[in-house]
Design a protein around this motif. Structure first.
Motif, PDB file in Angstrom:
ATOM      1  N   ARG A  91       0.820  -1.203   0.000  1.00  0.00           N
ATOM      2  CA  ARG A  91       0.000   0.000   0.000  1.00  0.00           C
ATOM      3  C   ARG A  91       0.859   1.259   0.000  1.00  0.00           C
ATOM      4  N   SER A  92       1.973   1.223   0.735  1.00  0.00           N
ATOM      5  CA  SER A  92       2.848   2.399   0.788  1.00  0.00           C
ATOM      6  C   SER A  92       3.490   2.676  -0.561  1.00  0.00           C
ATOM      7  N   VAL A  93       3.892   1.605  -1.258  1.00  0.00           N
ATOM      8  CA  VAL A  93       4.454   1.792  -2.598  1.00  0.00           C
ATOM      9  C   VAL A  93       3.400   2.384  -3.527  1.00  0.00           C
ATOM     10  N   THR A  94       2.174   1.874  -3.422  1.00  0.00           N
ATOM     11  CA  THR A  94       1.097   2.401  -4.266  1.00  0.00           C
ATOM     12  C   THR A  94       0.803   3.860  -3.946  1.00  0.00           C
ATOM     13  N   LEU A  95       0.782   4.203  -2.660  1.00  0.00           N
ATOM     14  CA  LEU A  95       0.504   5.578  -2.264  1.00  0.00           C
ATOM     15  C   LEU A  95       1.581   6.536  -2.761  1.00  0.00           C
ATOM     16  N   ALA A  96       2.821   6.042  -2.850  1.00  0.00           N
ATOM     17  CA  ALA A  96       3.918   6.904  -3.288  1.00  0.00           C
ATOM     18  C   ALA A  96       3.887   7.179  -4.784  1.00  0.00           C
ATOM     19  N   ILE A  97       3.281   6.278  -5.568  1.00  0.00           N
ATOM     20  CA  ILE A  97       3.355   6.444  -7.026  1.00  0.00           C
ATOM     21  C   ILE A  97       2.057   6.955  -7.636  1.00  0.00           C
ATOM     22  N   ILE A  98       0.922   6.814  -6.954  1.00  0.00           N
ATOM     23  CA  ILE A  98      -0.327   7.279  -7.555  1.00  0.00           C
ATOM     24  C   ILE A  98      -0.451   8.785  -7.375  1.00  0.00           C
ATOM     25  N   PRO A  99      -1.075   9.467  -8.330  1.00  0.00           N
ATOM     26  CA  PRO A  99      -1.274  10.916  -8.186  1.00  0.00           C
ATOM     27  C   PRO A  99      -2.336  11.218  -7.134  1.00  0.00           C
ATOM     28  N   PRO A 100      -2.307  12.393  -6.531  1.00  0.00           N
ATOM     29  CA  PRO A 100      -3.322  12.768  -5.538  1.00  0.00           C
ATOM     30  C   PRO A 100      -4.709  12.808  -6.163  1.00  0.00           C
ATOM     31  N   PRO A 101      -5.752  12.705  -5.383  1.00  0.00           N
ATOM     32  CA  PRO A 101      -7.118  12.744  -5.925  1.00  0.00           C
ATOM     33  C   PRO A 101      -7.445  14.128  -6.477  1.00  0.00           C
ATOM     34  N   TYR A 126     -12.308  12.984  -5.678  1.00  0.00           N
ATOM     35  CA  TYR A 126     -12.480  11.819  -6.541  1.00  0.00           C
ATOM     36  C   TYR A 126     -11.107  11.204  -6.798  1.00  0.00           C
ATOM     37  N   PRO A 127     -11.022   9.888  -6.850  1.00  0.00           N
ATOM     38  CA  PRO A 127      -9.732   9.262  -7.172  1.00  0.00           C
ATOM     39  C   PRO A 127      -9.250   9.712  -8.536  1.00  0.00           C
ATOM     40  N   SER A 128      -7.948   9.706  -8.699  1.00  0.00           N
ATOM     41  CA  SER A 128      -7.375  10.166  -9.952  1.00  0.00           C
ATOM     42  C   SER A 128      -7.757   9.270 -11.124  1.00  0.00           C
ATOM     43  N   SER A 129      -8.048   7.990 -10.855  1.00  0.00           N
ATOM     44  CA  SER A 129      -8.500   7.079 -11.912  1.00  0.00           C
ATOM     45  C   SER A 129      -9.249   5.911 -11.277  1.00  0.00           C
ATOM     46  N   GLN A 130     -10.040   5.262 -12.089  1.00  0.00           N
ATOM     47  CA  GLN A 130     -10.779   4.102 -11.602  1.00  0.00           C
ATOM     48  C   GLN A 130      -9.841   2.950 -11.267  1.00  0.00           C
ATOM     49  N   LEU A 131      -8.708   2.884 -11.941  1.00  0.00           N
ATOM     50  CA  LEU A 131      -7.740   1.828 -11.672  1.00  0.00           C
ATOM     51  C   LEU A 131      -7.222   1.914 -10.242  1.00  0.00           C
ATOM     52  N   VAL A 132      -7.075   3.160  -9.752  1.00  0.00           N
ATOM     53  CA  VAL A 132      -6.619   3.352  -8.369  1.00  0.00           C
ATOM     54  C   VAL A 132      -7.610   2.724  -7.399  1.00  0.00           C
ATOM     55  N   VAL A 133      -8.901   2.912  -7.679  1.00  0.00           N
ATOM     56  CA  VAL A 133      -9.930   2.323  -6.807  1.00  0.00           C
ATOM     57  C   VAL A 133      -9.911   0.809  -6.910  1.00  0.00           C
ATOM     58  N   ASP A 134      -9.791   0.290  -8.143  1.00  0.00           N
ATOM     59  CA  ASP A 134      -9.799  -1.157  -8.336  1.00  0.00           C
ATOM     60  C   ASP A 134      -8.624  -1.843  -7.631  1.00  0.00           C
ATOM     61  N   ILE A 135      -7.507  -1.160  -7.559  1.00  0.00           N
ATOM     62  CA  ILE A 135      -6.341  -1.725  -6.871  1.00  0.00           C
ATOM     63  C   ILE A 135      -6.374  -1.405  -5.385  1.00  0.00           C
ATOM     64  N   GLY A 136      -6.744  -0.170  -5.076  1.00  0.00           N
ATOM     65  CA  GLY A 136      -6.652   0.299  -3.693  1.00  0.00           C
ATOM     66  C   GLY A 136      -7.669  -0.320  -2.747  1.00  0.00           C
ATOM     67  N   ALA A 137      -8.904  -0.497  -3.223  1.00  0.00           N
ATOM     68  CA  ALA A 137      -9.946  -1.022  -2.340  1.00  0.00           C
ATOM     69  C   ALA A 137      -9.634  -2.445  -1.853  1.00  0.00           C
ATOM     70  N   PRO A 138      -9.291  -3.384  -2.727  1.00  0.00           N
ATOM     71  CA  PRO A 138      -8.918  -4.725  -2.221  1.00  0.00           C
ATOM     72  C   PRO A 138      -7.675  -4.695  -1.329  1.00  0.00           C
ATOM     73  N   MET A 139      -6.728  -3.821  -1.670  1.00  0.00           N
ATOM     74  CA  MET A 139      -5.514  -3.744  -0.869  1.00  0.00           C
ATOM     75  C   MET A 139      -5.812  -3.250   0.545  1.00  0.00           C
ATOM     76  N   GLN A 140      -6.664  -2.246   0.638  1.00  0.00           N
ATOM     77  CA  GLN A 140      -7.036  -1.732   1.948  1.00  0.00           C
ATOM     78  C   GLN A 140      -7.817  -2.775   2.749  1.00  0.00           C
ATOM     79  N   SER A 141      -8.689  -3.512   2.076  1.00  0.00           N
ATOM     80  CA  SER A 141      -9.435  -4.567   2.758  1.00  0.00           C
ATOM     81  C   SER A 141      -8.506  -5.670   3.257  1.00  0.00           C
TER      82      SER A 141
END
Length: 395
Positions: free
Chosen positions: A87-97, A105-120
């Motif tokens: 999650r930390s690596v993802t947070l460092a590379i994704i653009p801010p919302p 709003y998330p910067s892209s739908q891909l961020v949600v598709d990856i981020g939501a399962p990772m957070q869960s």
């Protein structure tokens, strides 16, 4: 959970965490999670052959570590630290919302598709570590009270409760389509599914350990001897119980502070950066600390072998007479024999003295059914007259 924010982690705005602080935060998370992962991995490797160990006897006046609970606590820590790093690596590379009409709003739908399962994934395994920590304390108390709960019951409750709470959190955040960056109230409710179990373990475990300490002390006093060895044992138990409680409080008190801050503020805003850093450092290090306070496989194997040897010794002693009992039995038998032999000899001699011995065809006199006196004329000396030699034989 290494993220004191009012939004989902992929919705953390630059207002909440500036780009410079974001790099510091994510780097700290990765470094501390790597240390925690190393500690938990050490436990998992060392315990892989002991996790299904069952003691020979549960009727004991002390407690043994439940290796199964410790093993799966380490597994949950290992996977949680892996999720923190990812999650930390993802947070460092994704653009801010992006911001649209004061709504994030998330910067892209891909961020949600990856981020939501990772957070869960992260929330699920951190929740599991809370429950395993609680069940370790509970198992000690149950051992000392001569009661037991199967490890399967621990598994069912831990994984099922963690799954339900994680599903509830994600449902609260995502049930309204089109607003994946939920408002603070909904995210607060989602975070309560994590903060409440943490608070419960923080309060329940000290109580359980105090009750276990009191029970163990009563057991030792009931044995009739409470000297230096027993006092030293209770001191060691106090230190160990205190370490379990203190380490959990150190690792998760920043998260409770986050929950309190979130509840008091009630709106999306900026958390103190010190709070971000405390959670980034302490949350992932739980696996590293647990490796020291709960122990590794070699230490547990030694303690379990010692306990099994005591059980075997106890079983062998209960199956055979005690040494002192055997000695007393032999002594009593010897004394009985010594009293019996003089009485038999005296009785025979008395009867012999009262009897008149006269030659007969058989030259013998019978005493009941047990003794006879036989006579035989034997010349002892050539110059003497005839002499008589008498012998007593028993049948």
């Amino acid at each position: 959970m290494a993220s004191p924010h009012a939004e989902s982690f992929y919705c953390i705005s630059e207002e909440s965490l500036s780009p410079d602080y974001r790099k510091i935060y994510t780097g700290t998370c990765i470094g501390c999670a790597a240390v925690g992962l190393a500690g938990s991995l050490t436990q998992v490797i060392s315990l892989r052959g002991l996790w299904n160990y069952t003691p020979r006897s549960t009727n004991r006046n002390h407690f043994l570590p439940n290796v199964s609970v410790i093993f799966f606590l380490a597994v949950a820590d290992l996977l949680a630290c892996t999720a923190v790093i990812t999650r930390s690596v993802t947070l460092a590379i994704i653009p801010p919302p992006r911001v649209d009409n004061d709504q994030l709003y998330p910067s892209s739908q891909l961020v949600v598709d990856i981020g939501a399962p990772m957070q869960s994934f992260l929330q699920f395994f951190f929740l599991a570590t809370y429950f395993w920590t609680f069940f370790y304390a509970l198992d000690i108390y149950l051992q000392l009270t001569k009661r037991s709960v199967s490890n399967m019951a621990y598994h069912v409750f831990t994984w099922l409760a963690a799954g339900i709470l994680t599903g509830f959190s994600e449902f609260i955040v995502f049930f309204e389509v089109g607003f994946p960056c939920a408002d603070s109230l909904r995210v607060t409710l989602a975070h309560m599914a994590t903060y409440i179990p943490i608070a419960f373990v923080m309060l329940a475990n000290p109580i359980i350990y105090v009750l276990s300490y009191s029970k163990l002390k009563k057991v030792l006093r009931r044995q009739g001897v409470y000297g230096h060895a027993q006092h030293q044992q209770m001191t060691d138990v106090t230190r160990k119980f205190s370490a379990y409680v203190v380490i959990f409080w150190i690792c998760w008190l920043p998260s409770i502070a986050t929950g309190v801050y979130l509840r008091v503020e009630g709106v999306r805003g900026s958390f103190p950066f010190s709070l971000w850093m405390l959670t980034a450092i302490l949350n992932p290090l739980q696996g590293f600390f647990n490796c020291f306070i709960y122990g590794i496989g070699s230490e547990m194997a030694k303690s379990m072998q010692t306990a099994d040897r005591k059980v075997r010794d106890s079983e062998s002693l209960s199956a055979s007479p005690a040494p002192q009992q055997r000695h007393n039995h032999r002594r009593a038998k010897s004394l009985s024999t010594q009293r019996t032999l003089p009485s038999v000899a005296g009785s025979a001699a008395g009867k012999l003295s009262r009897s008149s011995i006269s030659p007969s065809a058989s030259n013998s006199i019978h005493f009941g059914s047990s003794a006879s006196v036989s006579t035989e004329r034997t010349p002892l000396l050539e110059t003497d007259g005839p002499k008589m030699e008498t012998s007593v034989s028993t049948y």
